[in-house]
Design a protein around this motif. Structure first.
Motif, PDB file in Angstrom:
ATOM      1  N   SER A 178      35.578  45.555  50.436  1.00  0.00           N
ATOM      2  CA  SER A 178      34.407  44.562  50.750  1.00  0.00           C
ATOM      3  C   SER A 178      35.059  43.125  51.161  1.00  0.00           C
ATOM      4  CB  SER A 178      34.096  43.963  49.628  1.00  0.00           C
ATOM      5  OG  SER A 178      33.222  44.515  48.716  1.00  0.00           O
ATOM      6  N   PRO A 179      34.147  42.772  52.114  1.00  0.00           N
ATOM      7  CA  PRO A 179      34.665  41.249  52.948  1.00  0.00           C
ATOM      8  C   PRO A 179      35.420  40.420  52.051  1.00  0.00           C
ATOM      9  CG  PRO A 179      32.450  42.046  53.474  1.00  0.00           C
ATOM     10  CD  PRO A 179      32.903  42.682  52.513  1.00  0.00           C
ATOM     11  N   ALA A 180      34.778  39.804  51.038  1.00  0.00           N
ATOM     12  CA  ALA A 180      35.999  38.840  50.513  1.00  0.00           C
ATOM     13  C   ALA A 180      37.560  39.587  50.030  1.00  0.00           C
ATOM     14  CB  ALA A 180      35.371  38.441  50.042  1.00  0.00           C
ATOM     15  N   MET A 181      37.271  40.362  49.673  1.00  0.00           N
ATOM     16  CA  MET A 181      38.815  41.383  48.820  1.00  0.00           C
ATOM     17  C   MET A 181      39.576  41.288  50.585  1.00  0.00           C
ATOM     18  SD  MET A 181      37.631  41.752  46.000  1.00  0.00           S
ATOM     19  CE  MET A 181      38.276  43.739  44.726  1.00  0.00           C
ATOM     20  N   LEU A 182      39.486  40.883  51.129  1.00  0.00           N
ATOM     21  CA  LEU A 182      39.973  41.481  52.991  1.00  0.00           C
ATOM     22  C   LEU A 182      40.451  39.524  52.907  1.00  0.00           C
ATOM     23  CD1 LEU A 182      38.346  43.890  54.660  1.00  0.00           C
ATOM     24  CD2 LEU A 182      40.184  44.228  53.282  1.00  0.00           C
ATOM     25  N   SER A 183      40.433  38.711  52.431  1.00  0.00           N
ATOM     26  CA  SER A 183      40.174  37.883  52.628  1.00  0.00           C
ATOM     27  C   SER A 183      41.171  37.027  51.875  1.00  0.00           C
ATOM     28  CB  SER A 183      39.003  36.533  51.982  1.00  0.00           C
ATOM     29  OG  SER A 183      39.513  35.533  52.321  1.00  0.00           O
ATOM     30  N   ARG A 184      42.162  36.244  52.755  1.00  0.00           N
ATOM     31  CA  ARG A 184      43.492  35.813  52.581  1.00  0.00           C
ATOM     32  C   ARG A 184      43.715  34.457  50.962  1.00  0.00           C
ATOM     33  NH1 ARG A 184      45.348  30.256  56.879  1.00  0.00           N
ATOM     34  NH2 ARG A 184      46.582  30.544  54.302  1.00  0.00           N
ATOM     35  N   TYR A 185      42.061  34.745  51.680  1.00  0.00           N
ATOM     36  CA  TYR A 185      41.830  33.140  49.969  1.00  0.00           C
ATOM     37  C   TYR A 185      42.096  34.151  48.872  1.00  0.00           C
ATOM     38  CZ  TYR A 185      41.614  30.028  53.863  1.00  0.00           C
ATOM     39  OH  TYR A 185      42.223  28.926  55.496  1.00  0.00           O
ATOM     40  N   CYS A 186      41.712  35.640  49.071  1.00  0.00           N
ATOM     41  CA  CYS A 186      41.376  35.762  47.448  1.00  0.00           C
ATOM     42  C   CYS A 186      42.622  36.198  46.454  1.00  0.00           C
ATOM     43  CB  CYS A 186      40.639  37.160  47.615  1.00  0.00           C
ATOM     44  SG  CYS A 186      40.270  38.077  46.432  1.00  0.00           S
ATOM     45  N   ALA A 187      42.755  35.073  45.418  1.00  0.00           N
ATOM     46  CA  ALA A 187      44.187  34.869  44.891  1.00  0.00           C
ATOM     47  C   ALA A 187      44.220  36.421  44.308  1.00  0.00           C
ATOM     48  CB  ALA A 187      44.327  34.253  44.268  1.00  0.00           C
ATOM     49  N   ASP A 188      43.631  37.155  44.077  1.00  0.00           N
ATOM     50  CA  ASP A 188      43.630  38.180  43.031  1.00  0.00           C
ATOM     51  C   ASP A 188      42.189  39.338  43.129  1.00  0.00           C
ATOM     52  OD1 ASP A 188      44.771  40.561  41.597  1.00  0.00           O
ATOM     53  OD2 ASP A 188      45.602  39.825  39.892  1.00  0.00           O
ATOM     54  N   ARG A 189      42.146  40.790  43.219  1.00  0.00           N
ATOM     55  CA  ARG A 189      41.629  41.295  43.160  1.00  0.00           C
ATOM     56  C   ARG A 189      41.402  42.513  41.969  1.00  0.00           C
ATOM     57  NH1 ARG A 189      44.111  40.057  47.043  1.00  0.00           N
ATOM     58  NH2 ARG A 189      43.562  39.529  49.105  1.00  0.00           N
ATOM     59  N   PHE A 190      40.010  42.080  41.628  1.00  0.00           N
ATOM     60  CA  PHE A 190      39.780  43.099  40.312  1.00  0.00           C
ATOM     61  C   PHE A 190      39.220  44.199  40.475  1.00  0.00           C
ATOM     62  CE2 PHE A 190      41.182  39.081  38.701  1.00  0.00           C
ATOM     63  CZ  PHE A 190      41.942  38.789  37.959  1.00  0.00           C
ATOM     64  N   GLN A 191      38.281  44.947  40.325  1.00  0.00           N
ATOM     65  CA  GLN A 191      37.646  46.725  41.144  1.00  0.00           C
ATOM     66  C   GLN A 191      37.339  46.836  40.268  1.00  0.00           C
ATOM     67  OE1 GLN A 191      41.324  48.082  44.309  1.00  0.00           O
ATOM     68  NE2 GLN A 191      38.905  49.571  44.431  1.00  0.00           N
ATOM     69  N   MET A 192      36.002  46.037  39.917  1.00  0.00           N
ATOM     70  CA  MET A 192      34.710  46.749  39.456  1.00  0.00           C
ATOM     71  C   MET A 192      33.566  46.579  40.057  1.00  0.00           C
ATOM     72  SD  MET A 192      34.618  46.895  35.017  1.00  0.00           S
ATOM     73  CE  MET A 192      32.384  48.075  34.151  1.00  0.00           C
ATOM     74  N   SER A 193      32.141  46.716  39.644  1.00  0.00           N
ATOM     75  CA  SER A 193      30.818  46.377  40.022  1.00  0.00           C
ATOM     76  C   SER A 193      30.480  46.384  38.661  1.00  0.00           C
ATOM     77  CB  SER A 193      30.909  46.997  40.807  1.00  0.00           C
ATOM     78  OG  SER A 193      31.221  46.775  42.355  1.00  0.00           O
ATOM     79  N   LEU A 194      29.384  45.879  38.942  1.00  0.00           N
ATOM     80  CA  LEU A 194      28.000  46.123  37.816  1.00  0.00           C
ATOM     81  C   LEU A 194      27.200  46.627  38.349  1.00  0.00           C
ATOM     82  CD1 LEU A 194      26.175  45.093  35.569  1.00  0.00           C
ATOM     83  CD2 LEU A 194      25.338  43.196  36.991  1.00  0.00           C
ATOM     84  N   THR A 195      26.624  47.878  37.147  1.00  0.00           N
ATOM     85  CA  THR A 195      25.724  49.157  36.993  1.00  0.00           C
ATOM     86  C   THR A 195      25.391  49.234  36.277  1.00  0.00           C
ATOM     87  OG1 THR A 195      26.866  50.792  36.199  1.00  0.00           O
ATOM     88  CG2 THR A 195      27.519  50.271  38.844  1.00  0.00           C
ATOM     89  N   ALA A 196      23.561  49.731  36.165  1.00  0.00           N
ATOM     90  CA  ALA A 196      22.983  50.180  35.091  1.00  0.00           C
ATOM     91  C   ALA A 196      23.174  50.202  34.095  1.00  0.00           C
ATOM     92  CB  ALA A 196      21.798  50.623  35.575  1.00  0.00           C
TER      93      ALA A 196
END
Length: 403
Positions: free
Chosen positions: A42-60
């Motif tokens: 995802s675009p923001a996950m690739l940003s240099r400003y993203c200090a850490d990435r947590f991989q989970m999305s909201l679903t029903a």
């Protein structure tokens, strides 16, 4: 501009283009930002400003698990962070779970029913009517019989939209359509509607170009007072005539700002708001089309002369710092590069865009959704994907993929 105290971190849920803009806006001022999204690309996950990435999305299906996941992130950060949802679903989620999330996060607290009503086009329509906000005439059919009754009185063309646009897009790949005849409307209804869960609405088509679609972006504090207000209009859309702004311009429109601030004060809304109107030359009114009770992906179109945007206004207000006064940067343009490449081609094909006017349209473009010299990776990944799609398209046209 500067933010004097940048010690409060920010956690963004759903890391698409809006989140990328927030990370660049706040991260460039020294704020630590984190991303939550299942897609590491995802675009923001690739940003240099993203200090850490947590991989989970909201679903029903994972509502409770996602809440627990966010609480674990909050505990891990060691101090309360500002929480910014960037989609309809995550905005409702935050409102519904505010009492729990508030232990680790700071965010504007709206009633869940208000957030749902603003994003749900049927509820929004009646809410706007109740508060005397002009709207396009709209019908909400529940069956094919309702559609057959409607076509006998309808004035064409007609807009067909999803009451919950995201749900329609996920199920059909279409968010809205313009239809021109009774037969086309009936066929479109049959193709797009789910009879078990009606989600379509028919809206009068307001004539006029894309530049008659106005956008308001603003930030409302705890008292529903607007601390930052910006307006502008679309130049091109993706998809053409029915989509988001692929190229827009920041221009002040007092009528649009006044309608919106009065409306949001009346309903008690707090936080960042993205709202769209179309100007109807037939009666001289600005008619509300849709409301996003969250940050919009085009928010960086709107910038003040001192560098303020709605994300920065939210950050300063929620951290108890004085929000700088707003004087919108008139004439500033913003572009979604990949979307505008495609939409420009389609405008050219329909005969509404010449090569000369296309070149002139970029005058005043100050920022792109993807491109940043300081943060190049998201743009490079996007450009690589766009080039790949082009070569695949050309290969198919040349018959290189024939079996």
């Amino acid at each position: 501009m500067k933010i004097h105290d940048t010690s409060t971190p920010v956690v963004l849920i759903n890391c698409k283009l809006a989140a990328l803009g927030v990370m660049r806006s706040l991260g460039s001022l020294g704020v630590t930002t984190y991303g939550v999204d299942a897609d590491s690309g995802s675009p923001a996950m690739l940003s240099r400003y993203c200090a850490d990435r947590f991989q989970m999305s909201l679903t029903a299906e994972n509502n409770s698990a996602f809440l627990e996941y966010l609480m674990n992130i909050g505990a891990r950060l060691g101090r309360r962070a500002i929480l910014i949802p960037t989609s309809d679903e995550t905005s409702v989620f935050v409102a519904e779970h505010a009492e729990t999330l508030i232990r680790h996060y700071i965010f504007p607290q709206n009633k869940p029913e208000l957030v749902t009503a603003l994003m749900h086009k049927k509820d929004m329509y009646y809410l706007a009517k109740h508060h005397n906000v002009p709207t396009a005439c709209t019908e909400f059919p529940n069956s094919l019989s309702d559609v057959q009754t409607y076509v006998r009185k309808a004035v064409f063309p007609v807009m067909v939209k999803g009451i919950l646009g995201n749900l329609l897009a996920l199920r059909t790949g279409v968010k809205m359509a313009i239809v021109h005849t009774p037969e086309e409307l009936i066929e479109t209804y049959k193709r797009l509607e789910d009879p078990a869960s009606p989600n379509l609405m028919f809206q009068e088509y307001i004539p006029g170009g894309d530049d008659q679609i106005y956008i308001f972006n603003g930030y409302f504090n705890e008292g529903s007072e607007c601390l930052a207000a910006f307006t502008g209009h679309k130049i091109r859309q993706f998809p053409v005539h029915v989509g988001c702004s692929s190229l827009g311009i920041c221009k002040w429109n007092k009528d649009v700002a006044d309608i919106t601030t009065r409306f949001m004060k009346a309903v008690g809304y707090k936080g960042i708001l993205d709202i769209g109107y179309r100007f109807d030359a037939r009666d001289g009114q600005y008619k509300v089309l849709d409301i996003n009770p969250r940050i919009g992906q085009a928010f960086r179109l709107f910038l003040s002369n001192n560098g303020m945007d709605v994300a920065r206004a939210l950050y300063q207000d929620l951290t108890g710092q004085k929000t700088l006064p707003i004087k919108p940067r008139e004439g500033r343009k913003w572009i979604i590069e990949d979307f505008d490449v495609v939409s420009s081609y389609h405008y050219y094909k329909e005969g509404s865009l010449t090569f000369g006017s296309w070149l002139k349209s970029f005058r005043g473009v100050e920022e792109g959704a993807w491109f940043s010299v300081r943060d190049p990776l998201p743009f490079l990944i996007m450009a690589g994907g766009l080039i790949k799609k082009y070569f695949v398209y050309m290969a198919k046209r040349l018959g290189l993929f024939k079996r």
